[in-house]
Design a protein around this motif. Sequence first.
Motif, PDB file in Angstrom:
ATOM      1  N   ARG A 215      27.041  14.196   8.490  1.00  0.00           N
ATOM      2  CA  ARG A 215      27.601  15.532   8.904  1.00  0.00           C
ATOM      3  C   ARG A 215      29.477  15.188   9.291  1.00  0.00           C
ATOM      4  O   ARG A 215      30.407  16.069   8.678  1.00  0.00           O
ATOM      5  CB  ARG A 215      27.097  16.025   9.653  1.00  0.00           C
ATOM      6  CG  ARG A 215      25.775  16.885   9.682  1.00  0.00           C
ATOM      7  CD  ARG A 215      24.785  16.979  10.809  1.00  0.00           C
ATOM      8  NE  ARG A 215      23.759  17.470  10.248  1.00  0.00           N
ATOM      9  CZ  ARG A 215      22.695  16.913   9.710  1.00  0.00           C
ATOM     10  NH1 ARG A 215      22.681  15.582   9.253  1.00  0.00           N
ATOM     11  NH2 ARG A 215      21.628  17.763   9.145  1.00  0.00           N
TER      12      ARG A 215
ATOM     13  N   GLY B 298       7.350  13.462  19.290  1.00  0.00           N
ATOM     14  CA  GLY B 298       6.868  12.895  20.590  1.00  0.00           C
ATOM     15  C   GLY B 298       6.721  13.901  21.747  1.00  0.00           C
ATOM     16  O   GLY B 298       6.529  13.649  22.977  1.00  0.00           O
TER      17      GLY B 298
ATOM     18  N   PRO C 183      24.539  25.275  18.560  1.00  0.00           N
ATOM     19  CA  PRO C 183      24.480  26.142  17.259  1.00  0.00           C
ATOM     20  C   PRO C 183      22.923  26.098  16.677  1.00  0.00           C
ATOM     21  O   PRO C 183      22.627  26.989  15.903  1.00  0.00           O
ATOM     22  CB  PRO C 183      25.220  25.303  16.257  1.00  0.00           C
ATOM     23  CG  PRO C 183      25.121  23.807  16.803  1.00  0.00           C
ATOM     24  CD  PRO C 183      25.170  24.099  18.294  1.00  0.00           C
TER      25      PRO C 183
ATOM     26  N   GLY D 270      11.000  19.113  18.051  1.00  0.00           N
ATOM     27  CA  GLY D 270      10.441  19.470  19.434  1.00  0.00           C
ATOM     28  C   GLY D 270      10.368  21.120  19.091  1.00  0.00           C
ATOM     29  O   GLY D 270       9.621  21.770  20.048  1.00  0.00           O
TER      30      GLY D 270
ATOM     31  N   ALA E 257      15.620  23.987  16.990  1.00  0.00           N
ATOM     32  CA  ALA E 257      15.762  23.299  15.650  1.00  0.00           C
ATOM     33  C   ALA E 257      15.387  21.766  16.243  1.00  0.00           C
ATOM     34  O   ALA E 257      15.447  20.708  15.139  1.00  0.00           O
ATOM     35  CB  ALA E 257      17.178  23.034  15.027  1.00  0.00           C
TER      36      ALA E 257
ATOM     37  N   ARG F  88      20.835  31.766  14.797  1.00  0.00           N
ATOM     38  CA  ARG F  88      20.395  31.577  13.496  1.00  0.00           C
ATOM     39  C   ARG F  88      18.878  31.025  13.099  1.00  0.00           C
ATOM     40  O   ARG F  88      18.418  31.040  12.164  1.00  0.00           O
ATOM     41  CB  ARG F  88      21.292  31.160  12.659  1.00  0.00           C
ATOM     42  CG  ARG F  88      21.671  29.746  12.822  1.00  0.00           C
ATOM     43  CD  ARG F  88      22.920  29.023  11.908  1.00  0.00           C
ATOM     44  NE  ARG F  88      23.594  27.897  12.591  1.00  0.00           N
ATOM     45  CZ  ARG F  88      23.546  26.649  11.882  1.00  0.00           C
ATOM     46  NH1 ARG F  88      23.111  26.697  10.759  1.00  0.00           N
ATOM     47  NH2 ARG F  88      24.122  25.378  12.279  1.00  0.00           N
TER      48      ARG F  88
ATOM     49  N   GLU G 185       7.140  21.917  18.303  1.00  0.00           N
ATOM     50  CA  GLU G 185       6.102  21.742  19.192  1.00  0.00           C
ATOM     51  C   GLU G 185       6.193  22.653  20.136  1.00  0.00           C
ATOM     52  O   GLU G 185       4.929  23.029  20.848  1.00  0.00           O
ATOM     53  CB  GLU G 185       6.597  20.315  19.793  1.00  0.00           C
ATOM     54  CG  GLU G 185       6.144  19.195  18.601  1.00  0.00           C
ATOM     55  CD  GLU G 185       6.686  17.723  18.847  1.00  0.00           C
ATOM     56  OE1 GLU G 185       8.061  17.674  19.154  1.00  0.00           O
ATOM     57  OE2 GLU G 185       5.949  16.793  18.839  1.00  0.00           O
TER      58      GLU G 185
ATOM     59  N   ALA H  80      14.550  18.505  19.476  1.00  0.00           N
ATOM     60  CA  ALA H  80      15.086  18.047  20.829  1.00  0.00           C
ATOM     61  C   ALA H  80      16.525  17.416  20.426  1.00  0.00           C
ATOM     62  O   ALA H  80      17.112  17.759  19.035  1.00  0.00           O
ATOM     63  CB  ALA H  80      14.609  16.870  21.024  1.00  0.00           C
ATOM     64  N   ASP H  81      17.361  17.589  21.552  1.00  0.00           N
ATOM     65  CA  ASP H  81      18.722  17.303  21.189  1.00  0.00           C
ATOM     66  C   ASP H  81      18.971  15.815  21.018  1.00  0.00           C
ATOM     67  O   ASP H  81      18.910  14.840  21.761  1.00  0.00           O
ATOM     68  CB  ASP H  81      19.491  17.584  22.395  1.00  0.00           C
ATOM     69  CG  ASP H  81      21.146  17.490  22.294  1.00  0.00           C
ATOM     70  OD1 ASP H  81      21.722  18.194  23.173  1.00  0.00           O
ATOM     71  OD2 ASP H  81      21.601  16.769  21.400  1.00  0.00           O
ATOM     72  N   ILE H  82      19.368  15.631  19.723  1.00  0.00           N
ATOM     73  CA  ILE H  82      19.339  14.471  19.092  1.00  0.00           C
ATOM     74  C   ILE H  82      20.430  13.474  19.960  1.00  0.00           C
ATOM     75  O   ILE H  82      20.378  12.394  19.890  1.00  0.00           O
ATOM     76  CB  ILE H  82      19.671  14.305  17.790  1.00  0.00           C
ATOM     77  CG1 ILE H  82      18.624  15.045  16.900  1.00  0.00           C
ATOM     78  CG2 ILE H  82      19.819  12.762  16.905  1.00  0.00           C
ATOM     79  CD1 ILE H  82      18.698  15.149  15.412  1.00  0.00           C
ATOM     80  N   LYS H  83      21.394  14.423  20.348  1.00  0.00           N
ATOM     81  CA  LYS H  83      22.635  13.743  21.095  1.00  0.00           C
ATOM     82  C   LYS H  83      22.155  13.048  22.309  1.00  0.00           C
ATOM     83  O   LYS H  83      22.928  12.061  22.913  1.00  0.00           O
ATOM     84  CB  LYS H  83      23.737  14.705  21.338  1.00  0.00           C
ATOM     85  CG  LYS H  83      24.496  15.393  20.027  1.00  0.00           C
ATOM     86  CD  LYS H  83      25.689  16.036  20.315  1.00  0.00           C
ATOM     87  CE  LYS H  83      26.254  16.844  19.187  1.00  0.00           C
ATOM     88  NZ  LYS H  83      25.599  17.750  18.488  1.00  0.00           N
TER      89      LYS H  83
ATOM     90  N   GLU I  52      10.844  14.105  12.376  1.00  0.00           N
ATOM     91  CA  GLU I  52      11.138  13.014  13.290  1.00  0.00           C
ATOM     92  C   GLU I  52      11.088  11.588  12.563  1.00  0.00           C
ATOM     93  O   GLU I  52      11.901  10.634  12.805  1.00  0.00           O
ATOM     94  CB  GLU I  52      10.148  12.867  14.409  1.00  0.00           C
ATOM     95  CG  GLU I  52      10.147  13.800  15.618  1.00  0.00           C
ATOM     96  CD  GLU I  52       9.649  15.412  15.282  1.00  0.00           C
ATOM     97  OE1 GLU I  52       9.120  15.314  14.062  1.00  0.00           O
ATOM     98  OE2 GLU I  52       9.781  16.006  16.052  1.00  0.00           O
TER      99      GLU I  52
END
Length: 696
Positions: free
Chosen positions: A274, A132, A22, A101, A60, A56, A104, A62-65, A124
């Motif tokens: 969330r 990073g 998303p 990211g 947004a 949209r 960046e 790096a993939d925090i997951k 971050e």
Amino acid sequence: MTDPVRYEAHGEIGVIIVDNPPVNATGVAVRAGLVAAADAFAASDQKVAVLMAAGRTFIAGADIKEFGKTPLEPHLSTLIHHIEALEKPIVCVIHGTALGGGFEVALGCHYRVALKGARVGLPEVNLGLIPGAGGTQRLPRLIGMIPACEIFTSARQVGADECLKLGIVEAVVEGTPLEAGLAFARKILAEDLPVRRISAMTVAPYDPADLAALRTNVAARNTGHVCHLRAIDVAVAGADLPFFEGIKQERQGFWDLMQTPQRAAMIHAFFSERAVASLPELKGVVPRALGHIGVIGGGTMGGGIAVSCLLSGLRVTLIERNAEAAQKARDGIAGMLADSVKRGKLTPEKRDALLADALVTTDDYAALSDADLVIEAVFELMDVKKDVFTKLDAICKPGAVLASNTSYLDIDQIAAMTKRPQDVLGLHFFSPAHVMKLLEIVEAAKTAPEVLATGFALAKALKKIPVRAGVCDGFIGNRILKAYRTACDHMVLEGASPFQMDEVLEAFGFAMGPFKVTDLAGIDIGYLTRQRLAPTRDPRERFGDWGDVLYAKGRLGRKTGHGHYIYDAQSPKGRPDPELLEIIAEERARKGITPRAFSAEEIVERYMAAMINEAARVVGEGIARRPLDVDVTKLYGYGFPRFRGGPMHYADHIGLERVLATITEQAKTDDFFWQPAPLLQQLVAEGRKFADLNQG
Ligand code: T1G
């Protein structure tokens, strides 16, 4: 599943499109796709490239997951160097929120354009980390050390116009990302603009005194955190080093912080805030329409709720006892809106329109006949609630949702006052209601699923953080508060000073110590609660009654300038009142208690054990759906330090065995207050954590 990155040739212009809904987070597939797309551009006949994103928002972050897992090549940093090293110019189009990211990656491009309304940021530190992937090294080179450090230590989002002013972007344009990208690419071709690498720039000179001042300010606003100052340190170190040496410093800082409990806690908070909004049992349940909101009672809470609704574009009809009170409520609302104008959150014109068109204040309940949802915020007495809900039941249209803002009264009893119990629920706002983000949504026994869903829809409309709660005295937050507040009073009776406790718990990270909070809320609230509960109090219960002495002296806390602390021009934030210690000493003597010293560790240990134990009961009884719902409640409503993730996350971190051991030890002297929660005992016996229950 479409490729998360594709390359398109538009004549002499190559277009790289990230398409990973998303929010276009740069998971490993996106990173690999971007390397491949950059290579495709390098090998192509195209002379200039555009980097943009579908959907949209631009990337947004790096993939925090992926955090906490083994990092997979290509690293984001490597990918950004790869893009920056291109021999042909590349322009990045920023739309939506280019954060972390994502920003960046944009800094690795040679030029940047922003669509109107776009924002960038390096948040971050909100995750216990630092940028990073070059952010601490490129941003100071592009805009200067001080503005760069301010941006990545505040984690704020920078709007497009400010980006233009700072030199982060070359232009702010209208249109689609593709249109904007192609237009700027044609400009690069027409003017033969060169490749322009930020890594080849140097940081403009700055006054070390300015940096020192920034550091001091950042440290003061983020007590207990470690990441903010580390971000400044690596930026400053890197400015005097060859670029890639600076990158090494940044990477070291990033990985050091990745290992910290603070990072784990803040990522937990990020996903939990969330998760609370998506209850599995509400999947597919359609909420009722919300357009016209009724509010009963125009006091502090009712006025704040009305303002929150007005600022979210909802129509509000506020009912007061009589015309004079209705006018007073309107004046109070106008005052709060004026504050929003003063803070630049609202234009004067918009304020005037809200007051003229969106708000009705009256003493006539008939004005609520077409309200979609009505929130009662009157005095906390059941008789008063009964009068209000009987009237609402007669006046409101079928299907209207009827809510009470009560902070502890029984919603089932209130629902039973109406012929429509299925349409009744609790909506517990926190004061000030137009500022505090937490909203406890109290599901009564007969509340219909779509009514509960409507409560969540209202929370989303008001940009609140909703937590579903079951019916009990105090729901989630206040019930747990009562437990650890009682533990505080016990420690004071045994010898700790209220002032020491506030200091120790603020050093632990709480926004405000428990006795300062009592002064802020009003000592009369505690007094009236004790009076209310006195008839049914168990004789084994220990409690402090110095609050009654203060109440009798009219020392109600901040609102009277005197409570546990003295509040005056000399000390507006309050200074300890030495006389209180004499009052408490007298009480100890009266109760035959010989005071003893308390260490900071013991204060924290007992305070947190009481909080966690009651929280475990609240989860075990289903009042809170999951441990994460308790964490979010304490983070957003009670000033729990975000870098500790919430009481349940913190309990898992220190170990449930240790919590249970504290309770068992304390029970030797007070086995009435210290009764281990069954769920806590069960998890310890099974070797499990609260986190194991968050999937439910
Ligand atoms: N990674 C993974 N998932 C994310 C994500 C991210 N960065 N950001 C959002 N999501 C998910 C979110 O969990 C939700 O999922 C859905 O997207 C919609 O989000 C190397 C290390 C972008 C302003 O901190 O601030 O880059 O619940 O509900 O209100 O230096 O999401 O639908 O399953 O919040 O419109 C830095 C975090 C990462 C930005 C959009 N970036 N995200 O708000 O939607 S660290 C961030 C946000 C980093 C580099 C470092 C917001 C948003 P689900 P949402 P929204």
